[in-house]
Design an enzyme around this catalytic site. Structure first.
Site, PDB file in Angstrom:
ATOM      1  N   ALA A  27      89.802 -15.363 150.323  1.00  0.00           N
ATOM      2  CA  ALA A  27      90.915 -16.316 150.334  1.00  0.00           C
ATOM      3  C   ALA A  27      91.414 -16.683 148.942  1.00  0.00           C
ATOM      4  CB  ALA A  27      90.500 -17.576 151.090  1.00  0.00           C
ATOM      5  N   THR A  31      95.243 -18.009 147.600  1.00  0.00           N
ATOM      6  CA  THR A  31      95.594 -19.419 147.402  1.00  0.00           C
ATOM      7  C   THR A  31      96.639 -19.531 146.290  1.00  0.00           C
ATOM      8  OG1 THR A  31      93.644 -19.666 146.009  1.00  0.00           O
ATOM      9  CG2 THR A  31      93.462 -20.471 148.254  1.00  0.00           C
ATOM     10  N   GLN A 104      88.921  -9.904 153.398  1.00  0.00           N
ATOM     11  CA  GLN A 104      88.660 -10.904 154.433  1.00  0.00           C
ATOM     12  C   GLN A 104      89.960 -11.610 154.812  1.00  0.00           C
ATOM     13  OE1 GLN A 104      85.599 -12.849 151.753  1.00  0.00           O
ATOM     14  NE2 GLN A 104      84.474 -12.982 153.664  1.00  0.00           N
ATOM     15  N   ILE A 106      93.940 -12.205 156.048  1.00  0.00           N
ATOM     16  CA  ILE A 106      94.719 -11.761 157.211  1.00  0.00           C
ATOM     17  C   ILE A 106      96.210 -11.870 156.929  1.00  0.00           C
ATOM     18  CG2 ILE A 106      92.916 -12.457 158.847  1.00  0.00           C
ATOM     19  CD1 ILE A 106      94.717 -14.976 159.395  1.00  0.00           C
ATOM     20  N   HIS A 124      88.849  -9.044 158.965  1.00  0.00           N
ATOM     21  CA  HIS A 124      89.151 -10.140 159.894  1.00  0.00           C
ATOM     22  C   HIS A 124      90.508  -9.973 160.566  1.00  0.00           C
ATOM     23  CE1 HIS A 124      86.169 -12.756 157.366  1.00  0.00           C
ATOM     24  NE2 HIS A 124      85.547 -11.923 158.173  1.00  0.00           N
ATOM     25  N   CYS A 132      97.998  -6.618 172.420  1.00  0.00           N
ATOM     26  CA  CYS A 132      97.458  -6.824 173.762  1.00  0.00           C
ATOM     27  C   CYS A 132      95.959  -6.552 173.694  1.00  0.00           C
ATOM     28  CB  CYS A 132      98.112  -5.865 174.753  1.00  0.00           C
ATOM     29  SG  CYS A 132      97.265  -5.847 176.347  1.00  0.00           S
ATOM     30  N   CYS A 135      95.383  -3.175 176.239  1.00  0.00           N
ATOM     31  CA  CYS A 135      95.892  -1.826 175.923  1.00  0.00           C
ATOM     32  C   CYS A 135      96.281  -1.672 174.458  1.00  0.00           C
ATOM     33  CB  CYS A 135      97.061  -1.463 176.842  1.00  0.00           C
ATOM     34  SG  CYS A 135      98.612  -2.312 176.435  1.00  0.00           S
ATOM     35  N   CYS A 160     100.795  -4.003 180.685  1.00  0.00           N
ATOM     36  CA  CYS A 160      99.595  -4.066 181.533  1.00  0.00           C
ATOM     37  C   CYS A 160      99.268  -5.487 181.972  1.00  0.00           C
ATOM     38  CB  CYS A 160      98.401  -3.446 180.799  1.00  0.00           C
ATOM     39  SG  CYS A 160      97.678  -4.507 179.540  1.00  0.00           S
TER      40      CYS A 160
HETATM   41 ZN   LIG Z   1      98.658  -4.327 177.495  1.00  0.00          ZN
END
Ligand SMILES: [Zn+2]
Length: 252
Positions: A27, A31, A104, A106, A124, A132, A135, A160
């Site tokens: 992180a 920052t 780490q 995102i 992470h 999803c 799927c 799905c």
């Molecule tokens: Zn799906």
């Protein structure tokens, strides 16, 4: 300032002498782009009970709350741009010194700084899109947000019917196997691991610097505060990341 210059010279020499460098980021590198550290004492996870993965899967109420929080958090994130630290890492990748970046984070800022996605290992996940859970179809956040604000229902998959979740690893969710295996491989193959902006307390992620060091690589830790692994490191620099790396890689 002489001490700072000395740190920079030492890090430059280690980078010069290495043939395969892996960068590990936490992180702290982001920052400086204005992204809050969620795990810090003032971060959101110290003030809010996290939603565990099994609850997300089991409960529509939990999914609604998770998405509501996600869009609140994102207000601080969407406009963030790579800073000098990200640009310095990108340059080290571009010149062939750094083979991969294990992160780490995102926030997609390593990708945004120009590093090819295939050289970034996200332990992470990634918070800038959704998947999803059944799927794996990818969904963009803008459209999910629009629909969620219209009907207050957590998104489900068009194909799905599965639950759609931000592509991050939640509390209680297994670490991603392929990424963990690749990170392990990279940590074992490198001769210098540069750990940047991580307090190195979240395992298993923090195990990679240890693995590299135990396998003969040199270890450098660059972080504003001392870390739990400082005693293992060949060089510890407790300074601001962007200004330090910027000098090291000659990047503004
Ligand atoms: Zn799906």
């Amino acid at each position: 300032m002489d001490e700072a210059r000395d740190d920079i010279a030492q890090l430059q020499a280690l980078i010069e002498g290495a043939s395969q460098i892996v960068v590990f980021t936490g992180a702290g590198i982001s920052t400086e782009s204005g992204i809050p550290d969620f795990r810090s004492p003032t971060g959101i996870w110290s003030q809010t009970t996290p939603i565990y993965f099994e609850d997300f899967v089991a409960s529509e109420t939990a999914r609604r709350e998770a998405w509501r929080r996600k869009f609140v958090i994102d207000r601080d994130i969407v406009d963030a741009e790579p800073n000098r630290g990200h640009r310095a890492v990108a340059k080290l990748v571009r010149v062939g010194k750094v083979t991969s970046v294990i992160t780490q984070n995102i926030d997609n800022l390593h990708q945004n700084s120009g590093i090819p996605a295939k050289q970034i290992i996200e332990l992470h996940g990634n918070g800038t899109y959704a998947n999803c859970l059944t799927c794996r179809t990818r969904y963009e956040l803008g459209r999910i947000k629009e629909a969620f604000e219209a009907d207050d229902r957590p998104p489900s998959c068009t194909f799905c019917g599965g639950h759609v979740k931000a592509a991050t690893i939640s509390f209680g969710q297994a670490m991603p196997d392929a990424e963990m295996a690749r990170a392990r491989q990279e940590a074992l193959a490198c001769d210098l691991l540069l750990a940047i902006g991580s307090s190195l307390v979240v395992y298993p992620a923090a195990g990679f610097p240890v693995l590299a060091k135990e396998n003969g690589a040199q270890l450098v830790i660059l972080n504003r505060e001392a870390t739990d692994l400082d005693r293992l490191a060949d060089l510890v620099i407790n300074r601001e990341i962007g200004p330090t790396l910027g000098e090291v890689a000659d990047v503004n």
